[in-house]
Design a protein around this motif. Sequence first.
Motif, PDB file in Angstrom:
ATOM      1  N   ALA A 249       0.811  -1.223   0.000  1.00  0.00           N
ATOM      2  CA  ALA A 249       0.000   0.000   0.000  1.00  0.00           C
ATOM      3  C   ALA A 249       0.841   1.269   0.000  1.00  0.00           C
ATOM      4  O   ALA A 249       0.324   2.356  -0.271  1.00  0.00           O
ATOM      5  CB  ALA A 249      -0.934   0.005   1.207  1.00  0.00           C
ATOM      6  N   THR A 250       2.135   1.159   0.282  1.00  0.00           N
ATOM      7  CA  THR A 250       2.996   2.348   0.391  1.00  0.00           C
ATOM      8  C   THR A 250       3.737   2.664  -0.896  1.00  0.00           C
ATOM      9  O   THR A 250       4.413   3.686  -0.978  1.00  0.00           O
ATOM     10  CB  THR A 250       4.037   2.155   1.513  1.00  0.00           C
ATOM     11  OG1 THR A 250       5.005   1.162   1.119  1.00  0.00           O
ATOM     12  CG2 THR A 250       3.369   1.719   2.808  1.00  0.00           C
ATOM     13  N   LEU A 251       3.626   1.823  -1.904  1.00  0.00           N
ATOM     14  CA  LEU A 251       4.489   1.921  -3.073  1.00  0.00           C
ATOM     15  C   LEU A 251       4.202   3.130  -3.960  1.00  0.00           C
ATOM     16  O   LEU A 251       5.036   3.514  -4.778  1.00  0.00           O
ATOM     17  CB  LEU A 251       4.385   0.636  -3.897  1.00  0.00           C
ATOM     18  CG  LEU A 251       4.959  -0.606  -3.199  1.00  0.00           C
ATOM     19  CD1 LEU A 251       4.565  -1.867  -3.950  1.00  0.00           C
ATOM     20  CD2 LEU A 251       6.474  -0.501  -3.083  1.00  0.00           C
ATOM     21  N   GLY A 252       3.022   3.726  -3.815  1.00  0.00           N
ATOM     22  CA  GLY A 252       2.682   4.885  -4.643  1.00  0.00           C
ATOM     23  C   GLY A 252       2.521   6.168  -3.859  1.00  0.00           C
ATOM     24  O   GLY A 252       1.842   7.088  -4.316  1.00  0.00           O
ATOM     25  N   ARG A 253       3.166   6.273  -2.725  1.00  0.00           N
ATOM     26  CA  ARG A 253       2.935   7.417  -1.834  1.00  0.00           C
ATOM     27  C   ARG A 253       3.953   8.537  -2.038  1.00  0.00           C
ATOM     28  O   ARG A 253       4.460   9.126  -1.085  1.00  0.00           O
ATOM     29  CB  ARG A 253       2.917   6.956  -0.377  1.00  0.00           C
ATOM     30  CG  ARG A 253       1.715   6.066  -0.044  1.00  0.00           C
ATOM     31  CD  ARG A 253       1.621   5.818   1.458  1.00  0.00           C
ATOM     32  NE  ARG A 253       0.440   5.068   1.828  1.00  0.00           N
ATOM     33  CZ  ARG A 253      -0.766   5.575   2.013  1.00  0.00           C
ATOM     34  NH1 ARG A 253      -0.946   6.872   1.834  1.00  0.00           N
ATOM     35  NH2 ARG A 253      -1.792   4.822   2.355  1.00  0.00           N
ATOM     36  N   MET A 254       4.261   8.854  -3.263  1.00  0.00           N
ATOM     37  CA  MET A 254       5.171   9.973  -3.537  1.00  0.00           C
ATOM     38  C   MET A 254       4.612  11.265  -2.956  1.00  0.00           C
ATOM     39  O   MET A 254       3.421  11.550  -3.084  1.00  0.00           O
ATOM     40  CB  MET A 254       5.384  10.138  -5.044  1.00  0.00           C
ATOM     41  CG  MET A 254       6.222  11.354  -5.420  1.00  0.00           C
ATOM     42  SD  MET A 254       6.613  11.476  -7.179  1.00  0.00           S
ATOM     43  CE  MET A 254       8.174  10.607  -7.232  1.00  0.00           C
ATOM     44  N   GLY A 255       5.474  12.042  -2.312  1.00  0.00           N
ATOM     45  CA  GLY A 255       5.084  13.334  -1.766  1.00  0.00           C
ATOM     46  C   GLY A 255       4.517  13.289  -0.372  1.00  0.00           C
ATOM     47  O   GLY A 255       4.306  14.338   0.245  1.00  0.00           O
TER      48      GLY A 255
ATOM     49  N   HIS B  81      -2.186  -1.180   7.765  1.00  0.00           N
ATOM     50  CA  HIS B  81      -3.568  -1.315   8.231  1.00  0.00           C
ATOM     51  C   HIS B  81      -4.337  -2.084   7.165  1.00  0.00           C
ATOM     52  O   HIS B  81      -4.082  -1.908   5.959  1.00  0.00           O
ATOM     53  CB  HIS B  81      -4.197   0.064   8.456  1.00  0.00           C
ATOM     54  CG  HIS B  81      -5.521   0.012   9.156  1.00  0.00           C
ATOM     55  ND1 HIS B  81      -6.715  -0.259   8.490  1.00  0.00           N
ATOM     56  CD2 HIS B  81      -5.842   0.165  10.464  1.00  0.00           C
ATOM     57  CE1 HIS B  81      -7.705  -0.256   9.358  1.00  0.00           C
ATOM     58  NE2 HIS B  81      -7.203   0.008  10.564  1.00  0.00           N
ATOM     59  N   PRO B  82      -5.291  -2.931   7.556  1.00  0.00           N
ATOM     60  CA  PRO B  82      -6.055  -3.696   6.563  1.00  0.00           C
ATOM     61  C   PRO B  82      -6.758  -2.829   5.530  1.00  0.00           C
ATOM     62  O   PRO B  82      -6.985  -3.270   4.394  1.00  0.00           O
ATOM     63  CB  PRO B  82      -7.065  -4.468   7.428  1.00  0.00           C
ATOM     64  CG  PRO B  82      -6.402  -4.594   8.750  1.00  0.00           C
ATOM     65  CD  PRO B  82      -5.621  -3.333   8.942  1.00  0.00           C
ATOM     66  N   ASP B  83      -7.126  -1.601   5.905  1.00  0.00           N
ATOM     67  CA  ASP B  83      -7.808  -0.722   4.948  1.00  0.00           C
ATOM     68  C   ASP B  83      -6.843  -0.074   3.958  1.00  0.00           C
ATOM     69  O   ASP B  83      -7.277   0.509   2.964  1.00  0.00           O
ATOM     70  CB  ASP B  83      -8.572   0.379   5.694  1.00  0.00           C
ATOM     71  CG  ASP B  83      -9.757  -0.172   6.481  1.00  0.00           C
ATOM     72  OD1 ASP B  83     -10.208  -1.293   6.156  1.00  0.00           O
ATOM     73  OD2 ASP B  83     -10.211   0.514   7.409  1.00  0.00           O
ATOM     74  N   LYS B  84      -5.553  -0.131   4.238  1.00  0.00           N
ATOM     75  CA  LYS B  84      -4.551   0.433   3.343  1.00  0.00           C
ATOM     76  C   LYS B  84      -4.071  -0.678   2.414  1.00  0.00           C
ATOM     77  O   LYS B  84      -3.303  -1.556   2.807  1.00  0.00           O
ATOM     78  CB  LYS B  84      -3.377   1.015   4.135  1.00  0.00           C
ATOM     79  CG  LYS B  84      -3.761   2.176   5.043  1.00  0.00           C
ATOM     80  CD  LYS B  84      -2.561   2.636   5.858  1.00  0.00           C
ATOM     81  CE  LYS B  84      -2.931   3.766   6.803  1.00  0.00           C
ATOM     82  NZ  LYS B  84      -1.788   4.170   7.664  1.00  0.00           N
ATOM     83  N   THR B  85      -4.555  -0.630   1.185  1.00  0.00           N
ATOM     84  CA  THR B  85      -4.236  -1.681   0.229  1.00  0.00           C
ATOM     85  C   THR B  85      -3.537  -1.109  -0.998  1.00  0.00           C
ATOM     86  O   THR B  85      -3.584   0.096  -1.264  1.00  0.00           O
ATOM     87  CB  THR B  85      -5.508  -2.412  -0.226  1.00  0.00           C
ATOM     88  OG1 THR B  85      -6.338  -1.496  -0.953  1.00  0.00           O
ATOM     89  CG2 THR B  85      -6.277  -2.975   0.963  1.00  0.00           C
ATOM     90  N   TYR B  86      -2.922  -1.994  -1.736  1.00  0.00           N
ATOM     91  CA  TYR B  86      -2.229  -1.626  -2.975  1.00  0.00           C
ATOM     92  C   TYR B  86      -3.189  -0.955  -3.942  1.00  0.00           C
ATOM     93  O   TYR B  86      -2.906   0.136  -4.456  1.00  0.00           O
ATOM     94  CB  TYR B  86      -1.648  -2.911  -3.563  1.00  0.00           C
ATOM     95  CG  TYR B  86      -0.892  -2.768  -4.864  1.00  0.00           C
ATOM     96  CD1 TYR B  86       0.372  -2.191  -4.897  1.00  0.00           C
ATOM     97  CD2 TYR B  86      -1.410  -3.279  -6.051  1.00  0.00           C
ATOM     98  CE1 TYR B  86       1.085  -2.102  -6.078  1.00  0.00           C
ATOM     99  CE2 TYR B  86      -0.699  -3.194  -7.236  1.00  0.00           C
ATOM    100  CZ  TYR B  86       0.548  -2.606  -7.251  1.00  0.00           C
ATOM    101  OH  TYR B  86       1.247  -2.523  -8.421  1.00  0.00           O
TER     102      TYR B  86
END
Length: 391
Positions: free
Chosen positions: A73-79, A89-94
């Motif tokens: 889920a963190t792979l696209g969190r630029m910025g 967290h279960p709600d944080k998904t790819y």
Amino acid sequence: MQPIFDLSSVHRLKFNGGIDADGHVLEASDLWETYIEARYRDRAMRLRRDSDGLEYLEIDGRPSKMTRKGYPATLGRMGQKELEAFKPHPDKTYAANMPFGACDAGQRLKLLDAEGLAAAVLYPTLGILWEAELEDVELSQAYCRAYNRWIADFCRSSGGRLVPIAHLSLGDPAAAAAELERAVKDGCRGAFVVPFTLSRKAHGDPVHDPVYAKAVELDVPIALHPSFEPFTLRSARFENGHRLPLLSAARAGDGVRHAFTTFFDFATFDRFPTLKLVILESGAGWIGYWLDRLDGIVEATFIGGRAPLKHKPSDYFRRQCWISADPDERTIPAMAALYGADRFFWASDYPHPDHTGDYLAALEQTAATMPEAARTGLLGANVRAAYALAC
């Protein structure tokens, strides 16, 4: 449902002709299950959930050991700088955290339009995580083929503005050369390899010549791109080195630098004087010291005599290599003046979180300090030349 993205808020590059030399896609999560050959389907890479509902990456039927639970889920969190955004967290998904244009070609083209960019050369995300954990040479080739088919399809209708680059695994050089030919015929404009090899043979070693010979035949570049690396290759200089985030970030490109240098140790550029080599996502400011040091060794020491080179390393660089710079690197104008303004690209790394999200604003500041010809090259002309792009 993804929130509506406001394209009017996107920074537009004030210079014309820009090309992102190293953007990324977040691949469809079922890519490998869908595109891999049927005999490997049960061993395809995929996303799973654990008993706590956290997503994890499965490689060859086993949970990844190098990516923590919830990491996809963190792979696209630029910025994003807030640590809370990176807590699992279960709600944080790819899928729920796909930024605009990361997995939709139409959106990516709209993003390029808003940014004032002509094109983007595209590399994977999940695809640079698995090779460090997969020692099965045959399955590694299958994983590469699956991705290469998908990225060619992803870019196919973009009018050449989304540039697909194939992934090759050097565990089997003959198979990698065959896949390079197949992928280029399918639309890929070059290929990349990661900075380590399953065989532990250096990248410049003649054992890999089938790949370089095929690249020369097809007139396409081979790129060195960072990836996750096996635990055995990580430095043990300090205990808990993974808990030193700044050191880890600064040395993330070491593998690329090491792989690059072996092309001189093995005189690869003498065997292949038209091979095109691209150095990615390791910064570019280091290249000045690196080439100065290599030139000095080759010209003035007995050590240099052990590397059977016809020319200085810097001469090969000026003739056959390109390197991408982060937009916020302030040393690039000086490096370009020293080692050839036609040798440098810029790259966004979009949408990965380990690079600045303000890449176009930073790029403008760097480009504005350069002579017009050098600026035009950095922004896009050099990428066009390296990959023979018409956009």
